[in-house]
Design an enzyme around this catalytic site. Sequence first.
Site, short mmCIF file in Angstrom:
data_model
loop_
_atom_site.label_atom_id
_atom_site.label_comp_id
_atom_site.label_asym_id
_atom_site.label_seq_id
_atom_site.Cartn_x
_atom_site.Cartn_y
_atom_site.Cartn_z
N GLY A 5 -31.67 15.93 -44.52
CA GLY A 5 -31.54 15.89 -45.98
C GLY A 5 -32.11 14.59 -46.51
N SER A 6 -32.37 14.60 -47.80
CA SER A 6 -32.84 13.34 -48.39
C SER A 6 -32.50 13.37 -49.87
CB SER A 6 -34.34 13.18 -48.20
OG SER A 6 -34.99 14.27 -48.85
N GLY A 7 -32.53 12.20 -50.45
CA GLY A 7 -32.25 12.15 -51.89
C GLY A 7 -32.64 10.77 -52.39
N GLY A 8 -33.67 10.70 -53.19
CA GLY A 8 -34.02 9.42 -53.80
C GLY A 8 -34.24 8.33 -52.77
N ALA A 37 -32.59 7.47 -50.10
CA ALA A 37 -32.03 7.57 -48.74
C ALA A 37 -32.52 8.83 -48.06
CB ALA A 37 -30.50 7.60 -48.80
N LYS A 38 -32.59 8.75 -46.72
CA LYS A 38 -32.78 10.00 -45.97
C LYS A 38 -31.61 10.13 -45.02
CE LYS A 38 -36.01 7.74 -42.80
NZ LYS A 38 -37.41 7.70 -42.36
N VAL A 39 -31.32 11.37 -44.66
CA VAL A 39 -30.15 11.65 -43.82
C VAL A 39 -30.63 12.34 -42.55
CG1 VAL A 39 -27.90 12.78 -43.69
CG2 VAL A 39 -28.71 11.88 -45.88
N LYS A 68 -26.85 8.46 -42.88
CA LYS A 68 -27.56 8.19 -44.14
C LYS A 68 -28.24 6.84 -43.99
CE LYS A 68 -26.58 8.15 -49.15
NZ LYS A 68 -25.51 8.43 -50.15
N ASP A 96 -20.68 12.99 -60.58
CA ASP A 96 -21.95 13.66 -60.25
C ASP A 96 -21.67 14.95 -59.48
OD1 ASP A 96 -25.10 12.80 -58.58
OD2 ASP A 96 -24.64 14.10 -60.30
N1 LIG Z 1 -27.90 16.68 -51.60
C1 LIG Z 1 -27.54 16.21 -50.28
C2 LIG Z 1 -28.76 15.87 -49.44
C3 LIG Z 1 -28.30 15.33 -48.11
O1 LIG Z 1 -27.53 14.15 -48.37
C4 LIG Z 1 -26.43 13.90 -47.62
C5 LIG Z 1 -26.07 14.70 -46.53
C6 LIG Z 1 -24.92 14.37 -45.80
C7 LIG Z 1 -24.53 15.20 -44.66
C8 LIG Z 1 -25.28 16.14 -44.03
N2 LIG Z 1 -24.54 16.66 -43.07
N3 LIG Z 1 -23.34 16.07 -43.09
C9 LIG Z 1 -23.31 15.16 -44.06
C10 LIG Z 1 -24.13 13.29 -46.16
C11 LIG Z 1 -24.49 12.51 -47.24
C12 LIG Z 1 -25.63 12.81 -47.97
C13 LIG Z 1 -25.96 11.96 -49.13
O2 LIG Z 1 -25.13 11.17 -49.54
N4 LIG Z 1 -27.20 12.06 -49.65
C14 LIG Z 1 -27.67 11.26 -50.69
C15 LIG Z 1 -26.92 11.06 -51.85
C16 LIG Z 1 -27.43 10.25 -52.87
C17 LIG Z 1 -28.66 9.63 -52.73
C18 LIG Z 1 -29.38 9.83 -51.56
C19 LIG Z 1 -28.90 10.64 -50.55
#
Ligand SMILES: [NH3+]CCCOc1cc(-c2cn[nH]c2)ccc1C(=O)Nc1ccccc1
Length: 339
Positions: free
Chosen positions: A25-28, A30-32, A47, A139
């Site tokens: 996953g990713s968002g702005g 950060a990448k996960v 993250k 949010d």
């Molecule tokens: N919309 C979610 C995208 C994936 O992001 C996450 C996945 C997990 C995850 C995936 N599996 N288990 C937990 C845990 C945390 C995040 C997260 O906080 N993403 C994020 C939020 C704000 C800005 C940038 C990134």
Amino acid sequence: MPVERTEQRGVDELRKYYEVYETIGSGGFAKVKLGRHILTGEKVAIKIMNKKDLGEDLPRVKVEIEAMKNLSHQHVCRLYQVIETSTHIFMVLEYCPGGELFDYIVAKDRLSEEETRVFFRQIASAMAYVHSQGYAHRDLKPENLLIDENRNLKLIDFGLCAKPKGGLSYELMTCCGSPAYAAPELIQGKAYIGSEADVWSMGVLLFALLCGYLPFDDENCMALYRKIARGRYDNPRWLSPGSVLLLNQMLQVDPKRRLSVRQLLDHPWVMKDYNSPVEWYSRQPVYTHIQKPKYVIDECLNIETELTLTWRYDQTTATYLLLLSKKQKGKPVRLRPEP
Ligand SMILES: [NH3+]CCCOc1cc(-c2cn[nH]c2)ccc1C(=O)Nc1ccccc1
């Protein structure tokens, strides 16, 4: 020290404790990535944030870390460890293999009232707990609700949350969150109560679950804002009268006329088929100091001396919480042999 070697040192610190796999996953900023805790073998979500890419988002990361350290609940994604180096911040989180609720809704077009009720009770449980700890999430949207291996929801992304010093009854001013889910008072720049704005977002989320599309939508931002401020939306014909009523009580433009989270917990629509209010108390152990947790530490780490662990969100915290998670899942609680 050339930059790339310094950056590599940052990632090397992470790899002392975790195997790191593909991006999930990713968002702005950060990448996960999927990871595995070497000592326990448990999967985690890591993250990853490069400090030079964070810029003005750094305070948001600090807000999220501080909030998640204080939140421990069955429907809030658990923080296990924070690793900060000169170049990176790593947050090690509970792994949710089911992905985002957003994708689940898209895949099914829309959910039945019965399936929506299961998820909505979990969302209400999480929000009642988060509010009880003095936080407003600000949010809430299906992209920030993940599905774990047991099809339970876990709330993530506390980067925009607020914990007013005087308590949640204190008004907030910052306009934040995703417009389509934002309350009228928030997008109009008025002072607002965080918990009331969260209830509006829960109403938009409930509509999205039951209908498969948003109650207020427009490509033009100003047009969207006007629709939200007016608060008028159409109920599709498949909604039951009970669903129509609950949506109406949550999507009230005047926040003082809107249902509170507490009123949601035993609302007739929420209670239907369950005949019991939503259980919002945390089922997770909340220790400020861990006094020799017998069944975990002795069996695994053979620590004889009296243990007083404080939650430092370091390797010890991560190992303890991941062992506890294994035990709760009925897995054998032992550590992987040293490589
Ligand atoms: N919309 C979610 C995208 C994936 O992001 C996450 C996945 C997990 C995850 C995936 N599996 N288990 C937990 C845990 C945390 C995040 C997260 O906080 N993403 C994020 C939020 C704000 C800005 C940038 C990134």
